[in-house]
Design an enzyme around this catalytic site. Structure first.
Site, short mmCIF file in Angstrom:
data_model
loop_
_atom_site.label_atom_id
_atom_site.label_comp_id
_atom_site.label_asym_id
_atom_site.label_seq_id
_atom_site.Cartn_x
_atom_site.Cartn_y
_atom_site.Cartn_z
N GLY A 87 3.86 -0.03 -116.51
CA GLY A 87 3.31 0.08 -115.16
C GLY A 87 3.93 -0.99 -114.28
N LEU B 16 4.27 -7.62 -116.36
CA LEU B 16 5.67 -8.03 -116.20
C LEU B 16 5.79 -9.29 -115.35
CD1 LEU B 16 7.39 -4.56 -115.72
CD2 LEU B 16 7.79 -6.17 -117.60
N GLN C 190 5.32 -6.49 -107.14
CA GLN C 190 5.99 -7.19 -108.25
C GLN C 190 7.51 -7.22 -108.07
OE1 GLN C 190 3.66 -4.79 -111.38
NE2 GLN C 190 4.03 -6.75 -112.37
N HIS D 268 -5.31 -1.96 -113.43
CA HIS D 268 -4.44 -3.14 -113.44
C HIS D 268 -3.48 -3.09 -112.25
CE1 HIS D 268 -1.79 -6.19 -115.60
NE2 HIS D 268 -0.96 -5.69 -114.70
N GLU D 269 -2.84 -1.94 -112.05
CA GLU D 269 -1.85 -1.82 -110.97
C GLU D 269 -2.52 -1.82 -109.60
OE1 GLU D 269 1.01 -2.43 -111.82
OE2 GLU D 269 0.90 -1.98 -113.95
N HIS E 230 -3.03 -5.24 -108.31
CA HIS E 230 -1.83 -5.85 -107.69
C HIS E 230 -1.78 -5.57 -106.19
CE1 HIS E 230 0.52 -7.55 -110.96
NE2 HIS E 230 0.40 -6.46 -111.69
#
Ligand code: QAP
Ligand code: CO
Length: 174
Positions: free
Chosen positions: A45, A98, A50, A139-140, A143
């Site tokens: 993902g 990441l 990011q 989770h994404e 962000h």
């Protein structure tokens, strides 16, 4: 094109991402670059912030749920301007990111969720998710709000993170 990944403690990861308004060729090229970058770096993902673009874009490509565990591009999800429409239950999973390389820790999240979002063409879509997909989407989506999974850790586990991560950063500098 492989894009450089922004890593903790870079402040850019705290940026709140803006909605996408133009579903044009530039967006499509960017989505393709995000995919290439995620695969190259062994991610499942990735959110646009990011790779230093504060726009509400995330991609998810889970490995197949069989022995091979291959990451098949037909299962790629491109999620733009997502909104949480439903959540239920709680679950916990050992997450990584990441942008926080080499650190993994259990994080508590909703067990099941539903979202609405747009695809790369701006078409309205919806998704119900449980298990790993539910965790990946949450989770994404964090962000997009400038939040990292390490911010959801208990005080004790956050301390453990700071200690381990600082050590890793020092080793990298050597
Ligand atoms: C988010 O995470 C996620 O530390 C995606 O050295 C996390 O792709 C979705 C990665 C948990 C579902 C469950 C992390 C690669 C990749 C590292 C990732 C690393 C190399 C993390
Ligand atoms: Co992440």
């Amino acid at each position: 094109m492989i894009l450089p990944i922004v890593t903790y403690p870079d402040k850019r990861l705290k940026t709140i991402s803006e909605p996408v308004t133009d579903f044009n060729e530039e967006l499509h090229t960017f989505l393709d670059d995000m995919y290439e970058t995620m695969i190259k770096t062994n991610g499942i993902g990735l959110a646009a912030i990011q790779v230093d673009r504060p726009i509400q874009v995330l991609i998810i490509n889970l490995p197949n749920d069989d022995e091979e565990g291959l990451q098949d591009k037909v299962n790629l999800l491109e999620i733009i301007n997502p909104k949480l429409t439903h959540s239920e239950g709680t679950t916990s999973y050992q997450e990584g990111c990441l942008s926080v390389p080499k650190f993994y820790e259990d994080v508590e999240r909703f067990e099941k969720i539903a979202i609405t979002y747009q695809d790369r063409h701006g078409n309205a879509c919806s998704l119900e998710a449980d298990e790993l997909l539910s965790i990946a989407v949450q989770h994404e989506m964090d962000h997009l709000q400038g939040k990292l999974f390490i911010e959801k850790l208990s005080y004790a586990r956050r301390k453990k993170f700071e200690k381990e991560y600082k050590k890793l950063l020092k080793e990298k500098k050597r």
